[in-house]
Scaffold this motif. Structure first.
Motif, PDB file in Angstrom:
ATOM      1  N   ALA A  59       0.832  -1.208   0.000  1.00  0.00           N
ATOM      2  CA  ALA A  59       0.000   0.000   0.000  1.00  0.00           C
ATOM      3  C   ALA A  59       0.867   1.258   0.000  1.00  0.00           C
ATOM      4  O   ALA A  59       0.551   2.245  -0.680  1.00  0.00           O
ATOM      5  N   ALA A  60       1.964   1.227   0.757  1.00  0.00           N
ATOM      6  CA  ALA A  60       2.877   2.378   0.791  1.00  0.00           C
ATOM      7  C   ALA A  60       3.517   2.596  -0.580  1.00  0.00           C
ATOM      8  O   ALA A  60       3.639   3.734  -1.046  1.00  0.00           O
ATOM      9  N   ILE A  61       3.902   1.510  -1.226  1.00  0.00           N
ATOM     10  CA  ILE A  61       4.490   1.610  -2.565  1.00  0.00           C
ATOM     11  C   ILE A  61       3.468   2.194  -3.533  1.00  0.00           C
ATOM     12  O   ILE A  61       3.777   3.090  -4.327  1.00  0.00           O
ATOM     13  N   THR A  62       2.242   1.703  -3.468  1.00  0.00           N
ATOM     14  CA  THR A  62       1.183   2.202  -4.347  1.00  0.00           C
ATOM     15  C   THR A  62       0.965   3.696  -4.150  1.00  0.00           C
ATOM     16  O   THR A  62       0.842   4.450  -5.122  1.00  0.00           O
ATOM     17  N   LYS A  63       0.954   4.139  -2.905  1.00  0.00           N
ATOM     18  CA  LYS A  63       0.765   5.564  -2.612  1.00  0.00           C
ATOM     19  C   LYS A  63       1.932   6.399  -3.149  1.00  0.00           C
ATOM     20  O   LYS A  63       1.721   7.474  -3.711  1.00  0.00           O
ATOM     21  N   MET A  64       3.151   5.903  -3.009  1.00  0.00           N
ATOM     22  CA  MET A  64       4.327   6.641  -3.474  1.00  0.00           C
ATOM     23  C   MET A  64       4.413   6.682  -4.993  1.00  0.00           C
ATOM     24  O   MET A  64       4.852   7.671  -5.564  1.00  0.00           O
ATOM     25  N   MET A  65       4.012   5.598  -5.657  1.00  0.00           N
ATOM     26  CA  MET A  65       4.211   5.526  -7.098  1.00  0.00           C
ATOM     27  C   MET A  65       3.189   6.352  -7.860  1.00  0.00           C
ATOM     28  O   MET A  65       3.466   6.779  -8.986  1.00  0.00           O
ATOM     29  N   GLY A  66       2.027   6.615  -7.289  1.00  0.00           N
ATOM     30  CA  GLY A  66       0.979   7.378  -7.968  1.00  0.00           C
ATOM     31  C   GLY A  66       1.464   8.695  -8.544  1.00  0.00           C
ATOM     32  O   GLY A  66       1.350   8.936  -9.758  1.00  0.00           O
ATOM     33  N   PRO A  67       2.031   9.578  -7.711  1.00  0.00           N
ATOM     34  CA  PRO A  67       2.514  10.856  -8.241  1.00  0.00           C
ATOM     35  C   PRO A  67       3.672  10.702  -9.236  1.00  0.00           C
ATOM     36  O   PRO A  67       3.791  11.493 -10.178  1.00  0.00           O
ATOM     37  N   LEU A  68       4.501   9.683  -9.042  1.00  0.00           N
ATOM     38  CA  LEU A  68       5.618   9.453  -9.969  1.00  0.00           C
ATOM     39  C   LEU A  68       5.094   9.010 -11.334  1.00  0.00           C
ATOM     40  O   LEU A  68       5.647   9.402 -12.376  1.00  0.00           O
ATOM     41  N   LEU A  69       4.034   8.224 -11.339  1.00  0.00           N
ATOM     42  CA  LEU A  69       3.387   7.834 -12.594  1.00  0.00           C
ATOM     43  C   LEU A  69       2.702   9.044 -13.226  1.00  0.00           C
ATOM     44  O   LEU A  69       2.857   9.296 -14.429  1.00  0.00           O
ATOM     45  N   ASP A  70       1.976   9.801 -12.402  1.00  0.00           N
ATOM     46  CA  ASP A  70       1.255  10.978 -12.906  1.00  0.00           C
ATOM     47  C   ASP A  70       2.203  12.006 -13.525  1.00  0.00           C
ATOM     48  O   ASP A  70       1.860  12.657 -14.505  1.00  0.00           O
ATOM     49  N   ASP A  71       3.396  12.139 -12.934  1.00  0.00           N
ATOM     50  CA  ASP A  71       4.377  13.109 -13.419  1.00  0.00           C
ATOM     51  C   ASP A  71       5.247  12.563 -14.548  1.00  0.00           C
ATOM     52  O   ASP A  71       6.155  13.245 -15.021  1.00  0.00           O
ATOM     53  N   GLY A  72       4.998  11.312 -14.946  1.00  0.00           N
ATOM     54  CA  GLY A  72       5.736  10.727 -16.059  1.00  0.00           C
ATOM     55  C   GLY A  72       7.159  10.318 -15.737  1.00  0.00           C
ATOM     56  O   GLY A  72       7.973  10.131 -16.637  1.00  0.00           O
ATOM     57  N   LEU A  73       7.469  10.134 -14.429  1.00  0.00           N
ATOM     58  CA  LEU A  73       8.815   9.717 -14.040  1.00  0.00           C
ATOM     59  C   LEU A  73       8.941   8.195 -14.003  1.00  0.00           C
ATOM     60  O   LEU A  73      10.025   7.654 -14.180  1.00  0.00           O
ATOM     61  N   LEU A  74       7.833   7.531 -13.748  1.00  0.00           N
ATOM     62  CA  LEU A  74       7.755   6.068 -13.794  1.00  0.00           C
ATOM     63  C   LEU A  74       6.675   5.673 -14.790  1.00  0.00           C
ATOM     64  O   LEU A  74       5.747   6.434 -15.047  1.00  0.00           O
ATOM     65  N   GLU A  75       6.813   4.457 -15.291  1.00  0.00           N
ATOM     66  CA  GLU A  75       5.819   3.908 -16.207  1.00  0.00           C
ATOM     67  C   GLU A  75       5.507   2.475 -15.803  1.00  0.00           C
ATOM     68  O   GLU A  75       6.390   1.740 -15.367  1.00  0.00           O
ATOM     69  N   ARG A  76       4.229   2.107 -15.921  1.00  0.00           N
ATOM     70  CA  ARG A  76       3.793   0.730 -15.677  1.00  0.00           C
ATOM     71  C   ARG A  76       3.945  -0.062 -16.964  1.00  0.00           C
ATOM     72  O   ARG A  76       3.509   0.365 -18.017  1.00  0.00           O
ATOM     73  N   ILE A  77       4.518  -1.248 -16.824  1.00  0.00           N
ATOM     74  CA  ILE A  77       4.598  -2.181 -17.952  1.00  0.00           C
ATOM     75  C   ILE A  77       3.795  -3.421 -17.553  1.00  0.00           C
ATOM     76  O   ILE A  77       4.178  -4.140 -16.629  1.00  0.00           O
ATOM     77  N   GLY A  78       2.679  -3.646 -18.236  1.00  0.00           N
ATOM     78  CA  GLY A  78       1.802  -4.772 -17.905  1.00  0.00           C
ATOM     79  C   GLY A  78       2.433  -6.105 -18.250  1.00  0.00           C
ATOM     80  O   GLY A  78       3.207  -6.219 -19.199  1.00  0.00           O
ATOM     81  N   ASP A  79       2.087  -7.106 -17.465  1.00  0.00           N
ATOM     82  CA  ASP A  79       2.527  -8.475 -17.706  1.00  0.00           C
ATOM     83  C   ASP A  79       1.566  -9.108 -18.711  1.00  0.00           C
ATOM     84  O   ASP A  79       0.366  -9.215 -18.419  1.00  0.00           O
ATOM     85  N   PRO A  80       2.051  -9.512 -19.882  1.00  0.00           N
ATOM     86  CA  PRO A  80       1.145 -10.074 -20.890  1.00  0.00           C
ATOM     87  C   PRO A  80       0.481 -11.382 -20.448  1.00  0.00           C
ATOM     88  O   PRO A  80      -0.576 -11.743 -20.958  1.00  0.00           O
ATOM     89  N   ASN A  81       1.057 -12.059 -19.458  1.00  0.00           N
ATOM     90  CA  ASN A  81       0.503 -13.321 -18.972  1.00  0.00           C
ATOM     91  C   ASN A  81      -0.466 -13.151 -17.808  1.00  0.00           C
ATOM     92  O   ASN A  81      -1.173 -14.085 -17.447  1.00  0.00           O
TER      93      ASN A  81
END
Length: 139
Positions: A59-81
């Motif tokens: 949950a802490a990771i999810t909270k921290m990553m939100g703004p980083l994703l929103d600001d375009g500093l991190l990107e999610r790469i989905g698992d095709p499987n």
């Protein structure tokens, strides 16, 4: 209450304040930590892997990553499987942010290492690792 206990607690509190990284003032330290951690990984980590490695909850990771994703500093790469699973990667703007923040982010650690010397610094880190383990898993 013993004065020595208060002095020890004050020493621990002061150490924590003095070793806090400056980094980017507009970016909370928790987000800086996550960004640097993802940037340091050889293979893109999942949030669960990051939580385990950093000693935090998912949950802490999810909270921290939100703004980083929103600001375009991190990107999610989905698992095709597995549509529910994804890894995190640092984007080019994220890499630029890491380079810009690196000197300030690592300044407290570098100052401590220079002042104590490599041997004492490593001894301190080993003791802090042990202390963290005791606090995480008290018996």
């Amino acid at each position: 209450m013993k004065l020595r206990h208060l002095q020890i607690n004050q020493t621990l509190n002061q150490f924590t304040r003095l070793t806090a990284t400056e980094g980017a003032q507009e970016r909370p330290l928790a987000q800086q930590n996550l960004l640097f951690w993802v940037a340091a990984e050889d293979t893109p980590p999942t949030p669960t892997e990051l939580a385990d490695a950093m000693g935090l909850s998912k949950a802490a990771i999810t909270k921290m990553m939100g703004p980083l994703l929103d600001d375009g500093l991190l990107e999610r790469i989905g698992d095709p499987n597995d549509n529910r699973s994804f890894t995190l990667v640092v984007t080019e703007p994220g890499k630029a942010a890491v380079r810009e923040m690196a000197e300030a982010y690592f300044k407290p650690m570098n100052t401590l290492k220079a002042g104590l010397g490599k041997k004492q610094f490593n001894k301190l880190i080993d003791l802090l690792d042990q202390a963290n383990e005791v606090l995480i898993n008290p018996e």
